[in-house]
Design an enzyme around this catalytic site. Structure first.
Site, PDB file in Angstrom:
ATOM      1  N   GLN A 136       0.754  -1.133  -0.225  1.00 44.31           N
ATOM      2  CA  GLN A 136      -0.034  -0.139   0.100  1.00 44.31           C
ATOM      3  C   GLN A 136       1.030   1.250  -0.114  1.00 44.31           C
ATOM      4  O   GLN A 136       1.892   1.245   0.778  1.00 44.31           O
ATOM      5  CB  GLN A 136      -0.932  -0.102   1.375  1.00 44.31           C
ATOM      6  CG  GLN A 136      -0.224   0.126   2.529  1.00 44.31           C
ATOM      7  CD  GLN A 136      -1.470  -0.095   3.733  1.00 44.31           C
ATOM      8  OE1 GLN A 136      -1.858  -1.195   3.806  1.00 44.31           O
ATOM      9  NE2 GLN A 136      -1.346   0.805   4.619  1.00 44.31           N
ATOM     10  N   ASP A 200      -6.102  23.091   8.118  1.00 43.99           N
ATOM     11  CA  ASP A 200      -6.263  24.058   9.366  1.00 43.99           C
ATOM     12  C   ASP A 200      -4.828  24.692   9.501  1.00 43.99           C
ATOM     13  O   ASP A 200      -3.790  23.954   9.845  1.00 43.99           O
ATOM     14  CB  ASP A 200      -6.739  23.123  10.575  1.00 43.99           C
ATOM     15  CG  ASP A 200      -6.770  23.977  11.787  1.00 43.99           C
ATOM     16  OD1 ASP A 200      -7.476  24.868  11.823  1.00 43.99           O
ATOM     17  OD2 ASP A 200      -6.088  23.448  12.609  1.00 43.99           O
ATOM     18  N   ASP A 202      -2.623  26.856  12.155  1.00 40.04           N
ATOM     19  CA  ASP A 202      -2.463  27.201  13.627  1.00 40.04           C
ATOM     20  C   ASP A 202      -1.149  27.906  13.704  1.00 40.04           C
ATOM     21  O   ASP A 202      -0.400  27.349  13.936  1.00 40.04           O
ATOM     22  CB  ASP A 202      -2.319  25.861  14.220  1.00 40.04           C
ATOM     23  CG  ASP A 202      -2.325  25.670  15.862  1.00 40.04           C
ATOM     24  OD1 ASP A 202      -2.242  27.140  16.328  1.00 40.04           O
ATOM     25  OD2 ASP A 202      -2.280  24.808  16.712  1.00 40.04           O
ATOM     26  N   GLU A 204       0.699  30.451  15.641  1.00 36.72           N
ATOM     27  CA  GLU A 204       0.993  31.043  16.746  1.00 36.72           C
ATOM     28  C   GLU A 204       2.020  31.869  17.075  1.00 36.72           C
ATOM     29  O   GLU A 204       3.205  31.164  17.411  1.00 36.72           O
ATOM     30  CB  GLU A 204       0.676  29.769  18.189  1.00 36.72           C
ATOM     31  CG  GLU A 204      -0.502  28.921  17.827  1.00 36.72           C
ATOM     32  CD  GLU A 204      -0.548  27.879  18.873  1.00 36.72           C
ATOM     33  OE1 GLU A 204       0.019  28.259  20.085  1.00 36.72           O
ATOM     34  OE2 GLU A 204      -1.079  26.936  18.744  1.00 36.72           O
ATOM     35  N   TYR A 205       2.154  33.009  16.761  1.00 35.32           N
ATOM     36  CA  TYR A 205       1.026  33.978  16.580  1.00 35.32           C
ATOM     37  C   TYR A 205       1.375  34.881  15.547  1.00 35.32           C
ATOM     38  O   TYR A 205       2.420  35.425  15.613  1.00 35.32           O
ATOM     39  CB  TYR A 205       0.433  34.547  17.699  1.00 35.32           C
ATOM     40  CG  TYR A 205      -0.119  33.410  18.766  1.00 35.32           C
ATOM     41  CD1 TYR A 205      -1.458  33.197  18.608  1.00 35.32           C
ATOM     42  CD2 TYR A 205       0.601  33.353  19.998  1.00 35.32           C
ATOM     43  CE1 TYR A 205      -1.941  32.280  19.403  1.00 35.32           C
ATOM     44  CE2 TYR A 205       0.126  32.433  20.749  1.00 35.32           C
ATOM     45  CZ  TYR A 205      -1.193  31.924  20.364  1.00 35.32           C
ATOM     46  OH  TYR A 205      -1.804  30.930  21.354  1.00 35.32           O
ATOM     47  N   MET A 277      -9.229  29.035  20.643  1.00 39.48           N
ATOM     48  CA  MET A 277      -8.452  28.136  21.594  1.00 39.48           C
ATOM     49  C   MET A 277      -8.719  28.976  23.167  1.00 39.48           C
ATOM     50  O   MET A 277      -8.172  29.557  23.719  1.00 39.48           O
ATOM     51  CB  MET A 277      -7.098  28.206  21.552  1.00 39.48           C
ATOM     52  CG  MET A 277      -6.707  27.543  20.477  1.00 39.48           C
ATOM     53  SD  MET A 277      -4.814  27.131  19.790  1.00 39.48           S
ATOM     54  CE  MET A 277      -4.341  28.790  19.432  1.00 39.48           C
ATOM     55  N   THR A 278      -9.991  28.602  23.497  1.00 44.13           N
ATOM     56  CA  THR A 278     -10.462  29.174  24.782  1.00 44.13           C
ATOM     57  C   THR A 278     -10.074  28.398  26.146  1.00 44.13           C
ATOM     58  O   THR A 278     -11.035  27.406  26.768  1.00 44.13           O
ATOM     59  CB  THR A 278     -11.846  29.570  25.063  1.00 44.13           C
ATOM     60  OG1 THR A 278     -12.619  28.329  24.262  1.00 44.13           O
ATOM     61  CG2 THR A 278     -12.322  30.719  24.217  1.00 44.13           C
ATOM     62  N   TYR A 279      -8.664  28.307  26.367  1.00 45.82           N
ATOM     63  CA  TYR A 279      -8.163  27.439  27.300  1.00 45.82           C
ATOM     64  C   TYR A 279      -6.627  28.021  27.697  1.00 45.82           C
ATOM     65  O   TYR A 279      -6.154  28.760  26.858  1.00 45.82           O
ATOM     66  CB  TYR A 279      -8.337  25.831  27.212  1.00 45.82           C
ATOM     67  CG  TYR A 279      -8.004  25.515  25.722  1.00 45.82           C
ATOM     68  CD1 TYR A 279      -6.608  25.503  25.161  1.00 45.82           C
ATOM     69  CD2 TYR A 279      -8.935  24.869  24.876  1.00 45.82           C
ATOM     70  CE1 TYR A 279      -6.340  24.898  23.825  1.00 45.82           C
ATOM     71  CE2 TYR A 279      -8.728  24.472  23.417  1.00 45.82           C
ATOM     72  CZ  TYR A 279      -7.382  24.523  22.983  1.00 45.82           C
ATOM     73  OH  TYR A 279      -7.169  24.317  21.981  1.00 45.82           O
TER      74      TYR A 279
END
EC number: 3.2.1.14
Length: 699
Positions: A136, A200, A202, A204-205, A277-279
């Site tokens: 494969q 996506d 990501d 930063e920043y 990213m609310t953490y």
């Protein structure tokens, strides 16, 4: 080649996987959960990140994922190739290592600056899992992700690029039209090659923040929009050809600084959605205990001296994006599947909002961070830890009065308040970091129960596509054959075609044409084509096409020009890396033979090579010869003499061995080099330190 990366909202400097400091600077107005004012959506997104390194010491494989619990899986992370390497050498980062850019076979490749490349070719596409076959073209985690679509054909997989550790080249990529074009084109190539449904970013920043060594410039604010616009253009054009919708998303910081450094309204008009990213609002980078992801502002936190508590909470972060012009339906709220801890916290307030001695000295995989499944098994109302609830911030926490440890985390109750917030604001859904943190599916079950994702999972697809029709040859050279065929149909959808040279797989493509190169002149070949779908069903073979490559008129007898500018670019105690300027040929250069003295050391297709297995502190002389498809070989390049590095003595350091338990920080030697263990594990064959940077760091 692992991106040792934690997906965080605010980090200034990082520890392994998770950053342990945070730049807290700009205050935004506080917001609290209000009564529902927006209509609840009929279909929400549930986006889960899967980090490639979970398949190493964490022993959480893609096959352990329940694909019916999520709508999208973001695979973390791919990286950006620049000057032939990827990775981030910044010494303040969690994994300051670079590697040559490689393809799915772990072969070094020569690609333009700004090209998206695999982050860890061995675990991404090389490692074989149960059910894999030798022939494969793609194995590893990526093939396993594609197999999940057999269980949930509605599942979409997205490749995430960058992250905390690998954001060092985004500013350079976004800075020019040429590099934006390269990045966007490579995104299309990556999605098509590995069967992803989207990409996506990501970063930063932009403009400021992130690791100190990252490229950054004030123009990032506008350039980020330009980069995303170019990607959108290329994805839409590819989707029109491929008959599908390719997704484009970003991960965003939750601070007012991030909103000020980006054009969020313009970005939202381009992307399909934004994962905020609310953490990581509080952590071991500060001495005062507080909450990892408080939903609401708690005035008691400000009174106790928690930095910027009125700005650093979920509601304030999300509202900042909405106020910046992000449509609610395009905002997906981040949820952590891990907690953060402090040690030496005073008993007052059950350890909450207290001055502590520092971050926790223990954790699930690294000090100070606790995966939720670990909290379930060992901490929540167990072993001296008592669960408490902050009804203002709407989050639980643990405190152990004996060892004075405080842990902030999220559980099903707090996530219930966050899903209610999502519905009240009309947001697009929830995103979480990351799948291996919730092995009992407790939190995933809560998200799934609260946020309907629309429709039902269809039954497993066992119907193969129809046979490709009218396979034919449309072009022949001395070294290649071009084939075409009529498209197949399928009850769900055709995802690609396998082209076979006899019984051997020659290539896989998504369209209805393919060129098979590297053939021998004047030779007969027989080709067939099979269609495939997302469930892995293969059609019967097409009609066979037998075709002969053309003979070289009089035979190609012209050798390539000699390679020039041979130099050594790196040395270790056991290897030397070389590079040179490309040769030219009347037909085409097919590769280069690298000689150690008069002995052939290796053969490559690009203009770099690493020769391994050498003795330390020893001089070697290398030359390079180019060759073409007819077997003509050039004269030798200039010779370069170079010495390997001397051995570094490490008294008391043992040699690496298989089936041995290693602890974090332990040193070993392997092939003349010293490595430090990054994660506790028991070694296995194939996990040699040079092969698995997720477990070992070269010293």
């Amino acid at each position: 080649m692992i991106n040792l990366n934690k997906h965080t909202a605010f980090k200034k400097t990082a520890k392994f996987f998770l950053g342990l400091s945070l730049l807290l600077s700009v205050i935004v107005p506080s917001f609290t959960l209000q009564p529902a004012t927006a209509e609840a959506a009929d279909s929400y997104k549930i986006v889960g990140y899967y980090p490639s390194w979970a398949a190493y010491g964490r022993n959480y494989n893609v096959a352990d994922i329940d694909p019916t619990k999520v709508t999208h899986i973001n695979y973390a992370f791919a990286d950006i190739c620049w000057n032939g390497i990827h990775g981030n050498p910044d010494p303040s980062g969690p994994n300051p290592v670079t590697w040559t850019c490689q393809n799915e076979k772990s072969q070094t490749i020569n690609v333009p600056n700004g090209t998206i490349v695999l982050g860890d070719p061995w675990i991404d596409t090389g490692k074989t899992f149960a059910g894999d076959t030798w022939d494969q073209p793609i194995a590893g985690n990526i093939n396993q992700l594609n197999k999940l679509k057999q269980t949930n054909p509605n599942l979409k997989t997205i490749i995430s690029v960058g992250g905390w550790t690998w954001s060092n080249r985004f500013s350079d990529v976004a800075a020019t039209a040429a590099t934006r074009e390269v990045f966007a084109n490579s995104a299309v190539d990556f999605l098509r090659k590995y069967n992803f449904d989207g990409v996506d970013l990501d970063w930063e920043y932009p403009v400021s923040g992130g690791l100190d060594g990252n490229s950054k410039r004030p123009e990032d604010k506008q350039n980020y929009t330009l980069l995303l616009s170019k990607i959108r253009e290329k994805l839409d054009a590819a989707g029109a050809v491929d008959g599908k919708k390719y997704l484009l998303t970003i991960a965003s910081g939750a601070s007012a600084t991030y909103a000020a450094n980006t054009e969020l309204a313009k970005i939202a008009a381009i992307v399909d959605w934004i994962n905020i990213m609310t953490y990581d609002f509080n952590g071991a980078w500060q001495k005062i205990s507080a909450h990892n992801a408080p939903l609401n502002y708690d005035p008691a936190a400000s009174a106790a001296g928690v930095p910027d508590a009125n700005a650093f909470n979920v509601a304030a972060g999300a509202q900042g994006h909405l106020d910046a012009g992000v449509p609610a339906a395009k905002l997906v709220l981040g949820v952590p599947f891990y907690g953060r801890g402090w040690d030496g916290c005073a008993q007052a307030g059950n350890g909450q909002y207290q001055t502590c001695t520092g971050g926790s000295s223990v954790g699930t995989w690294e000090a100070g961070s606790f995966d939720f499944y670990d909290l379930e098994a060992n901490y929540i109302n167990k072993n001296g830890y008592t669960r408490y609830w902050n009804d203002t911030a709407k989050v639980p926490y643990l405190y152990n009065a004996s060892n004075k440890r405080f842990i902030s985390y999220d559980d099903a109750e707090s996530i219930g308040y966050k899903t209610a917030y999502i519905k009240s604001k009309g947001l697009g859904g929830a995103m979480f970091w990351e799948l291996s943190g919730d092995r009992n599916k407790t939190l995933q079950n809560k998200l799934k129960a609260d946020l309907p994702t629309g429709g039902t999972v269809p039954p497993v697809d066992t119907t193969a596509p129809s046979v490709p029709g009218n396979a034919r040859s449309t072009g022949v050279t001395a070294n290649s054959v071009t084939l075409a065929w009529n498209a197949s149909t399928d009850n769900v959808g055709v995802t690609g075609y396998n082209v076979y040279n006899g019984a051997n797989l020659a290539t896989s493509v998504t369209g209805t044409t393919a060129t098979i190169s590297g053939l021998t002149a004047g030779t007969s070949y027989t080709f067939t084509v099979k269609a495939k779908d997302a469930a892995g069903n293969l059609s019967a073979a097409s009609n066979a096409v037998t075709v002969s490559t053309t003979a070289q008129p009089g035979g190609d007898t012209q050798a390539p020009t000699a390679p020039t500018n041979l130099v050594s670019t790196a040395q270790t105690t056991s290897s030397i890396t070389l590079s040179w300027s490309a040769s030219t040929d009347n037909v085409g250069v097919t590769g280069y033979d690298v000689y150690n003295g008069t002995t052939l050391a290796t053969t490559v297709t690009g203009t770099t090579a690493t020769i391994s297995g050498l003795a330390a502190d020893t001089s070697y002389t290398f030359t390079v010869k180019a060759k073409d498809a007819a077997g003509n070989v050039s004269a030798a390049s200039n010779a370069v003499s170079v010495k390997t590095a001397a051995e570094t003595t490490n008294p008391g350091v043992s040699a690496w061995q298989v089936n041995t338990a290693y602890t974090a920080g332990q040193l070993v030697t392997y092939n003349g080099k010293t490595y430090k263990c990054l994660q506790p594990h028991t070694s296995l064959a194939g996990w040699e330190p040079s092969n698995v940077p997720a477990l070992w760091q070269l010293q």
